[in-house]
Write a protein that holds these residues in place. Structure first.
Motif, mmCIF file in Angstrom:
data_model
loop_
_atom_site.group_PDB
_atom_site.id
_atom_site.type_symbol
_atom_site.label_atom_id
_atom_site.label_comp_id
_atom_site.label_asym_id
_atom_site.label_seq_id
_atom_site.Cartn_x
_atom_site.Cartn_y
_atom_site.Cartn_z
ATOM 1 N N GLN A 14 -8.032 6.133 3.687
ATOM 2 C CA GLN A 14 -9.125 6.419 2.759
ATOM 3 C C GLN A 14 -8.971 7.829 2.189
ATOM 4 O O GLN A 14 -9.216 8.057 1.006
ATOM 5 N N GLY A 15 -8.564 8.773 3.021
ATOM 6 C CA GLY A 15 -8.313 10.132 2.552
ATOM 7 C C GLY A 15 -7.191 10.174 1.532
ATOM 8 O O GLY A 15 -7.253 10.894 0.537
ATOM 9 N N TYR A 16 -6.164 9.378 1.778
ATOM 10 C CA TYR A 16 -5.045 9.275 0.835
ATOM 11 C C TYR A 16 -5.532 8.724 -0.508
ATOM 12 O O TYR A 16 -5.189 9.255 -1.564
ATOM 13 N N ASN A 23 -7.117 13.866 -7.339
ATOM 14 C CA ASN A 23 -6.180 14.954 -7.604
ATOM 15 C C ASN A 23 -4.871 14.536 -8.255
ATOM 16 O O ASN A 23 -4.167 15.386 -8.781
ATOM 17 N N ARG A 24 -4.515 13.277 -8.194
ATOM 18 C CA ARG A 24 -3.203 12.856 -8.697
ATOM 19 C C ARG A 24 -3.287 12.032 -9.974
ATOM 20 O O ARG A 24 -2.642 12.332 -10.946
ATOM 21 N N ALA A 83 2.102 13.518 -15.242
ATOM 22 C CA ALA A 83 0.738 13.905 -15.604
ATOM 23 C C ALA A 83 -0.315 13.124 -14.820
ATOM 24 O O ALA A 83 -1.460 13.550 -14.731
ATOM 25 N N GLY A 84 0.051 12.011 -14.247
ATOM 26 C CA GLY A 84 -0.914 11.222 -13.487
ATOM 27 C C GLY A 84 -1.788 10.351 -14.367
ATOM 28 O O GLY A 84 -2.996 10.275 -14.171
ATOM 29 N N TRP A 91 -0.765 2.909 -10.296
ATOM 30 C CA TRP A 91 -2.206 3.104 -10.470
ATOM 31 C C TRP A 91 -2.958 1.826 -10.154
ATOM 32 O O TRP A 91 -4.011 1.844 -9.528
ATOM 33 N N GLU A 92 -2.445 0.681 -10.585
ATOM 34 C CA GLU A 92 -3.123 -0.585 -10.326
ATOM 35 C C GLU A 92 -3.260 -0.833 -8.829
ATOM 36 O O GLU A 92 -4.306 -1.296 -8.360
ATOM 37 N N ALA A 93 -2.228 -0.513 -8.055
ATOM 38 C CA ALA A 93 -2.297 -0.687 -6.601
ATOM 39 C C ALA A 93 -3.349 0.239 -5.995
ATOM 40 O O ALA A 93 -4.141 -0.175 -5.137
ATOM 41 N N ILE A 94 -3.383 1.484 -6.441
ATOM 42 C CA ILE A 94 -4.363 2.455 -5.946
ATOM 43 C C ILE A 94 -5.771 2.008 -6.343
ATOM 44 O O ILE A 94 -6.701 2.035 -5.531
#
Length: 130
Positions: A14-16, A23-24, A83-84, A91-94
């Protein structure tokens, strides 16, 4: 939870996720398109004065004899990744993982930023169809 990984049980995952979202992956796709790609767009010979951005440093990313088209595209893609931008398979996985975990409150009183995550079907989710 008996079969969950230790990272999920201890809250590390969860922290990740929070770190990745806060931040990313913080640049909306439309922001990148409106700034970096617009600044690097090729001039149209038929309309040379329309949105002339030749004085922008980003104009150096235009395809040219020094920076051929395929390499120009590759450089812009690397900038996109660095740039993130909230788009693409990573991104879709996150995003899906964050939707599955729901708001993750912490000592700062926050959770994920409002509006970034929608339903599992993609409604309102960044990169979703809704």
């Amino acid at each position: 939870l008996k079969h969950a990984s230790s990272a999920v049980r201890t809250g590390e995952f969860q922290g990740y996720l929070k770190d990745m979202v806060r931040n990313r992956y913080i640049v909306p796709e439309h922001t990148f398109l409106a700034t970096v790609l617009f600044g690097a767009k090729e001039l149209t010979p038929a309309r040379p004065n329309l949105c002339d951005n030749s004085t922008s440093a980003l104009s150096l990313l235009r395809p040219s004899s020094i920076l051929p088209g395929p390499f120009s595209t590759q450089v812009k893609r690397l900038i996109w990744d660095y740039a993130g931008v909230m788009s693409g398979p990573q991104w879709e996985a996150i995003n899906k993982a964050a939707i599955a975990f729901g708001p993750l409150d912490d000592d700062e009183g926050g959770g994920f930023m409002p509006g970034f995550f929608g339903s599992e079907e993609g409604e309102g989710a960044v990169g979703g169809d809704g």
